[in-house]
Design a protein around this motif. Structure first.
Motif, short mmCIF file in Angstrom:
data_model
loop_
_atom_site.label_atom_id
_atom_site.label_comp_id
_atom_site.label_asym_id
_atom_site.label_seq_id
_atom_site.Cartn_x
_atom_site.Cartn_y
_atom_site.Cartn_z
N ARG A 1 0.84 -1.21 0.00
CA ARG A 1 0.00 0.00 0.00
C ARG A 1 0.87 1.25 0.00
NH1 ARG A 1 -3.19 -2.62 4.23
NH2 ARG A 1 -5.22 -3.31 3.45
N ALA A 2 1.97 1.21 0.74
CA ALA A 2 2.81 2.39 0.90
C ALA A 2 3.48 2.82 -0.40
CB ALA A 2 3.87 2.15 1.98
N VAL A 3 3.77 1.88 -1.29
CA VAL A 3 4.49 2.23 -2.52
C VAL A 3 3.56 2.39 -3.72
CG1 VAL A 3 6.63 1.14 -1.76
CG2 VAL A 3 4.98 -0.20 -3.11
N THR A 4 2.27 2.17 -3.52
CA THR A 4 1.32 2.33 -4.62
C THR A 4 0.50 3.59 -4.44
OG1 THR A 4 -0.21 0.88 -3.40
CG2 THR A 4 1.13 -0.14 -5.11
N ASP A 5 -0.20 3.99 -5.51
CA ASP A 5 -1.05 5.17 -5.47
C ASP A 5 -2.47 4.79 -5.07
OD1 ASP A 5 1.09 6.66 -6.29
OD2 ASP A 5 0.47 6.77 -8.41
N ALA A 6 -3.25 5.82 -4.73
CA ALA A 6 -4.63 5.58 -4.31
C ALA A 6 -5.46 4.94 -5.43
CB ALA A 6 -5.27 6.88 -3.86
N ASP A 7 -5.12 5.22 -6.70
CA ASP A 7 -5.89 4.66 -7.81
C ASP A 7 -5.53 3.20 -8.09
OD1 ASP A 7 -7.30 6.95 -8.24
OD2 ASP A 7 -6.01 7.69 -9.85
#
Length: 312
Positions: A216-222
């Motif tokens: 989650r920390a390295v990905t975007d909200a989309d």
């Protein structure tokens, strides 16, 4: 004998006489509005509240005497929906048609209640539309429970990530939409089975939860982060193309290569991460399988390198 009942030929008393006068019918209407658990509100064409029944008082905390004559759009309408509510009432009065609605109403403390409404247009003696009558049911808790069940059906219970079903649905929707740059990362943890066998399932579960947090920390909200099961995770990139897919793959590699602190000390995992870039109209299962094959190739090459002795 009671004046409200009459004796039948058999000597038994009949029930109360039916109401036959306009005054009696009006009294029954008033009693019905006052006693029904339905939320009843009458709104004039200019938005003024003309009727506010006891059930609506209990639901919203407002007393009828506090709101009668005030604007519905200021008392009950959620601010960002006030313009739509005004348009609905004005259109109903103009066209004489008011369709069933479901929306949010405010209580006096600023809380939001979800209300399912049957609506009808009120007319004066000349048949002119003058306002809208709303008869509603508070469905707030029902909608919350439905949302909870939908979330549970789409989520991995351990990590809270999307599950396989939800991932494939999101991927299929993205590929159908014609969006360009949809990508998939398929992550298979290294050394997880050994850590789970050595330290126990509690530590194994802790590791999976921490992996989810790092993804989650390295990905975007989309982006969509999912756990397929076991130690397999997938990231869906909605946009970004090959460049972002490659950059995110490196970021995931780095994030999962860092040591994991557990109750049994430091654990090293790492991951094999495969990637596949989709195009509009691609089959979601095939795209996922392509990323899986890429991941398996990477894992196999790593195993081969570990088998080859150091020539030095």
């Amino acid at each position: 004998m009671d004046a409200g009942a009459a004796a039948s030929p058999s000597g038994h008393r009949a029930g109360p006489r039916p109401v036959t006068t306009a005054a009696g019918a009006h009294a029954l209407e008033q009693a019905l509005v006052a006693s029904t658990p339905a939320l009843v509100c009458v709104i004039a064409g200019d938005g003024r509240i003309l009727l506010f029944n006891p059930a609506l008082e209990r639901s919203t905390g407002w007393r009828a005497e506090e709101v009668l004559g005030r604007s519905f759009y200021e008392v009950l309408a959620v601010p960002h929906e006030a313009a739509l509510a005004r348009e609905f009432v004005e259109d109903a009065v103009r066209t004489g048609v008011a369709d069933a609605q479901e929306g949010d109403w405010l209580d006096r403390w600023g809380g939001v209640r979800r209300v399912s409404l049957l609506t009808s247009v009120l007319r004066d003696e000349q048949g002119r539309a003058t306002g809208v009558a709303c008869v509603g049911v508070d469905v707030t808790e029902q909608r919350r429970e439905e949302a909870r069940l939908r979330e549970a059906a789409a989520s991995d219970p351990l990590t809270g990530l999307r599950n396989r079903t939800a991932l494939l649905a999101a991927l299929a929707a993205e590929l159908r939409s014609g969006a360009v740059g949809t990508g998939v990362l398929f992550c298979d943890l290294d050394r997880f089975k050994a850590a789970n066998d050595t330290h126990g399932h509690d530590v194994g579960d802790q590791l999976l939860v921490e992996v989810a947090a790092r993804l989650r920390a390295v990905t975007d909200a989309d982006d969509v982060v999912a756990r397929l099961g076991g130690d397999e995770f997938v990231v869906l990139l909605r946009r970004g193309g090959a460049g972002r897919l490659s950059a995110l793959r490196e970021a995931v590699d780095a994030a999962l290569a860092r040591p994991f602190e557990t109750a049994h000390g430091c654990v090293l995992l790492g991951a094999s991460v495969g990637a596949a870039l989709g195009a509009p109209g691609d089959d979601p299962e095939r795209l996922l399988a392509a990323a899986d094959r890429h991941m398996y190739g990477i894992k196999s090459r790593r195993r081969e390198r570990r088998r080859v002795p150091d020539p030095r």
